[in-house]
Write an enzyme that holds these catalytic residues in place. Sequence first.
Site, PDB file in Angstrom:
ATOM      1  N   LYS A 216     -40.052  27.926 -24.401  1.00 21.36           N
ATOM      2  CA  LYS A 216     -40.726  28.121 -23.115  1.00 21.36           C
ATOM      3  C   LYS A 216     -41.101  29.595 -22.952  1.00 21.36           C
ATOM      4  O   LYS A 216     -42.230  29.927 -22.635  1.00 21.36           O
ATOM      5  CB  LYS A 216     -39.779  27.659 -21.992  1.00 21.36           C
ATOM      6  CG  LYS A 216     -40.341  27.799 -20.603  1.00 21.36           C
ATOM      7  CD  LYS A 216     -39.403  27.131 -19.600  1.00 21.36           C
ATOM      8  CE  LYS A 216     -39.771  27.488 -18.179  1.00 21.36           C
ATOM      9  NZ  LYS A 216     -38.908  26.833 -17.196  1.00 21.36           N
ATOM     10  N   GLU A 222     -32.649  33.589 -30.877  1.00 19.80           N
ATOM     11  CA  GLU A 222     -32.367  32.678 -31.987  1.00 19.80           C
ATOM     12  C   GLU A 222     -33.654  32.060 -32.533  1.00 19.80           C
ATOM     13  O   GLU A 222     -33.884  31.999 -33.736  1.00 19.80           O
ATOM     14  CB  GLU A 222     -31.447  31.541 -31.523  1.00 19.80           C
ATOM     15  CG  GLU A 222     -30.044  31.971 -31.157  1.00 19.80           C
ATOM     16  CD  GLU A 222     -29.890  32.278 -29.672  1.00 19.80           C
ATOM     17  OE1 GLU A 222     -30.872  32.758 -29.048  1.00 19.80           O
ATOM     18  OE2 GLU A 222     -28.796  32.045 -29.145  1.00 19.80           O
ATOM     19  N   GLY A 277     -36.101  24.033 -18.953  1.00 21.34           N
ATOM     20  CA  GLY A 277     -35.852  23.822 -20.390  1.00 21.34           C
ATOM     21  C   GLY A 277     -35.194  22.494 -20.693  1.00 21.34           C
ATOM     22  O   GLY A 277     -35.653  21.712 -21.530  1.00 21.34           O
ATOM     23  N   ARG A 278     -34.100  22.204 -19.982  1.00 16.83           N
ATOM     24  CA  ARG A 278     -33.347  20.976 -20.292  1.00 16.83           C
ATOM     25  C   ARG A 278     -34.048  19.718 -19.780  1.00 16.83           C
ATOM     26  O   ARG A 278     -33.588  18.610 -20.019  1.00 16.83           O
ATOM     27  CB  ARG A 278     -31.920  21.081 -19.736  1.00 16.83           C
ATOM     28  CG  ARG A 278     -31.827  21.425 -18.264  1.00 16.83           C
ATOM     29  CD  ARG A 278     -30.413  21.873 -17.903  1.00 16.83           C
ATOM     30  NE  ARG A 278     -30.305  22.353 -16.527  1.00 16.83           N
ATOM     31  CZ  ARG A 278     -30.627  23.589 -16.130  1.00 16.83           C
ATOM     32  NH1 ARG A 278     -31.104  24.459 -16.995  1.00 16.83           N
ATOM     33  NH2 ARG A 278     -30.468  23.954 -14.877  1.00 16.83           N
ATOM     34  N   GLU A 363     -25.183  22.403 -17.467  1.00 20.03           N
ATOM     35  CA  GLU A 363     -26.024  23.556 -17.142  1.00 20.03           C
ATOM     36  C   GLU A 363     -26.629  23.389 -15.740  1.00 20.03           C
ATOM     37  O   GLU A 363     -26.961  24.364 -15.083  1.00 20.03           O
ATOM     38  CB  GLU A 363     -27.129  23.718 -18.192  1.00 20.03           C
ATOM     39  CG  GLU A 363     -27.599  25.152 -18.345  1.00 20.03           C
ATOM     40  CD  GLU A 363     -28.445  25.375 -19.579  1.00 20.03           C
ATOM     41  OE1 GLU A 363     -27.903  25.797 -20.603  1.00 20.03           O
ATOM     42  OE2 GLU A 363     -29.660  25.123 -19.522  1.00 20.03           O
ATOM     43  N   HIS A 394     -11.283   6.152 -32.477  1.00 20.72           N
ATOM     44  CA  HIS A 394     -10.311   6.541 -33.506  1.00 20.72           C
ATOM     45  C   HIS A 394     -10.036   8.033 -33.455  1.00 20.72           C
ATOM     46  O   HIS A 394      -9.533   8.614 -34.420  1.00 20.72           O
ATOM     47  CB  HIS A 394     -10.826   6.130 -34.891  1.00 20.72           C
ATOM     48  CG  HIS A 394     -10.983   4.651 -35.004  1.00 20.72           C
ATOM     49  ND1 HIS A 394     -10.026   3.824 -35.557  1.00 20.72           N
ATOM     50  CD2 HIS A 394     -11.983   3.836 -34.558  1.00 20.72           C
ATOM     51  CE1 HIS A 394     -10.434   2.566 -35.472  1.00 20.72           C
ATOM     52  NE2 HIS A 394     -11.619   2.539 -34.862  1.00 20.72           N
ATOM     53  N   LYS A 507     -26.090  36.358 -23.282  1.00 22.05           N
ATOM     54  CA  LYS A 507     -27.307  36.750 -24.017  1.00 22.05           C
ATOM     55  C   LYS A 507     -27.516  38.253 -23.909  1.00 22.05           C
ATOM     56  O   LYS A 507     -27.764  38.931 -24.891  1.00 22.05           O
ATOM     57  CB  LYS A 507     -28.537  36.072 -23.393  1.00 22.05           C
ATOM     58  CG  LYS A 507     -28.795  34.654 -23.799  1.00 22.05           C
ATOM     59  CD  LYS A 507     -30.212  34.289 -23.326  1.00 22.05           C
ATOM     60  CE  LYS A 507     -30.507  32.814 -23.391  1.00 22.05           C
ATOM     61  NZ  LYS A 507     -31.837  32.469 -22.872  1.00 22.05           N
TER      62      LYS A 507
HETATM   63  C1  G6Q Z   1     -32.388  25.021 -20.377  1.00 21.80           C
HETATM   64  C2  G6Q Z   1     -32.023  26.398 -20.614  1.00 21.80           C
HETATM   65  C3  G6Q Z   1     -31.940  26.814 -22.063  1.00 21.80           C
HETATM   66  C4  G6Q Z   1     -33.293  27.034 -22.738  1.00 21.80           C
HETATM   67  C5  G6Q Z   1     -33.063  27.760 -24.061  1.00 21.80           C
HETATM   68  C6  G6Q Z   1     -34.339  27.974 -24.828  1.00 21.80           C
HETATM   69  O1  G6Q Z   1     -32.578  24.521 -19.305  1.00 21.80           O
HETATM   70  O2  G6Q Z   1     -32.869  27.224 -19.885  1.00 21.80           O
HETATM   71  O3  G6Q Z   1     -31.201  25.905 -22.829  1.00 21.80           O
HETATM   72  O4  G6Q Z   1     -33.947  25.825 -22.924  1.00 21.80           O
HETATM   73  O5  G6Q Z   1     -32.418  28.988 -23.831  1.00 21.80           O
HETATM   74  O6  G6Q Z   1     -35.245  28.716 -24.085  1.00 21.80           O
HETATM   75  P1  G6Q Z   1     -36.725  28.869 -24.560  1.00 21.80           P
HETATM   76  O7  G6Q Z   1     -37.380  27.550 -24.552  1.00 21.80           O
HETATM   77  O8  G6Q Z   1     -37.357  29.838 -23.614  1.00 21.80           O
HETATM   78  O9  G6Q Z   1     -36.677  29.427 -25.967  1.00 21.80           O
END
Ligand code: G6Q
Length: 530
Positions: A216, A222, A277-278, A363, A394, A507
């Site tokens: 996003k 990462e 994001g989620r 989250e 198990h 972060k």
């Molecule tokens: C989700 C969070 C988080 C996000 C990641 C990746 O709701 O905000 O998990 O999706 O940190 O972010 P980017 O899509 O910006 O790389």
Amino acid sequence: MLPDSANSRMSSDLMQSPAWQALEIHAQMMQGRKISTLFAEDPARFKNCHVEQDGLLFDYSRQRITQKTIELLVNLARQEDLDGWRDKMFSGEKINTTEGRAVLHTALRRPADETVMVESENVMPFVERVRQQMKTFTEAVHSGEIKGSTGQKINTIVNIGIGGSDLGPYMVCEALKPWQKADITSYFVSNVDGTHISEVLKRINPETTLFLVASKTFTTQETMANATTAKNWLIEKLSNEDAAKDHFAAMSTNEDAVRQFGINPARMFPFENWVGGRYSLWSAIGLSICLSLGYDHFEALLNGAYAMDRYFQGAPLDRNIPVLTALFGIWNRNFLGCAAQAVIPYDQYLHRFPAFLQQLDMESNGKRVTRDGEAVSYDTGPVVFGEPGTNGQHAFFQLLHQGTDIIPCDFIAPKTSQNTVGEHHKLLLANMVAQAEALMHGRTLEEATGNPQRVFEGNRPSSILLFEEINPYHLGGLIALYEHKIFVQGIIWRLNSFDQFGVELGKEMAKGILASEGRGKSDIGILNYF
Ligand code: G6Q
């Protein structure tokens, strides 16, 4: 603007509110009540405690509740103006107040001819334009019209993203493996541990691979590290400085950063900041789903979610599956004192569903300050965890049956398996029901022939979500169901479920630590050993 009565209510403590107080009194009366006794008292309990809706059966007869409990929980939802907040979310009001954003993942699955206004602009034409862009691109990759830089057909997709830009699409592609395109292999790389990308690069052919950078913000450390490694590898393997333009696409809200990275803007699939994001698998972030399964199956996923949205908006609260799951969660967390929630899919294809749900739930509602900035005096989001059944049985089910914590379970299963092999599916479903029954009935000292180690106290709540089958449509519905469950709980706990400041501190500190490297002795002892 909220009505005055709502304003005064917001500033007072939820726990002192009439609906909460009524539930406290009811909880005292329910103390010591056994679920098995509730069954004995009402032979029609299953009939009275299940809802069937569009290929889904929700059995909540093993929750430690009565009709009175539901009535009081619905009162709580009404007191917190659930209907009003739900309407605000669907209509594009900026309910994510800390970030000043609307919350409109539901717009992504609406038909193109509907209208959703954000700041006096209908967002649906944009949503539809991106859907068409995804469809056209997917079909061109599948037909071979879009090729790699050496003229070879693309047969490998590598999605590079993390968190919300990974867990959803990865979970969906795993869940819908039977629909996977036979001539496409899909990989998902998320971890900054170089092992993750290296293990994928070892297996793929640069000439036939398309990397999808899903981010996003397009600044996530990462993802940018993995995307850069992939790009360098590609350029080196193909001895072509320009190779990225034919082997990369991006899904992002940040066009400048995508361009700077060297991705062709025509290969950028945009979305807006009103998609969290989620909650983003329905957006351009779902391109890996389209390429892995075909656009038609992505569309079916959207349709299933849309049907769940409509149902969530329209069904009476006491017969509304997302609302009921949320209310039982509140009851278990706040009135029965359960600190965790297990989610156990009896379907191997759903093996990433608990991991996806962990993020979605924890989250969203793992917060201790209300949307108005007041510290809460009650418990909020539980720890969510799970594994597919029967594997979990198990492993950690010991604790579910005999541990000192009571952990409610959601069992999820399809009536029909995608793989009919011998008696497997019968065995699978029998195991699920056996677990639910064992959690409820337990075993007395007498039944355990006097051996205390073999006693199960029982009376442990669970629900069953039984789908006709796990297909793209029903998976869409299942995900939307949990999205709405979490939304309802966030409203009742008075949280903003749509920000995530909790993931940011670490972060920032990682950046600081990286920047301090090589500057001599560190105050953080362990760093001196790296
Ligand atoms: C989700 C969070 C988080 C996000 C990641 C990746 O709701 O905000 O998990 O999706 O940190 O972010 P980017 O899509 O910006 O790389």
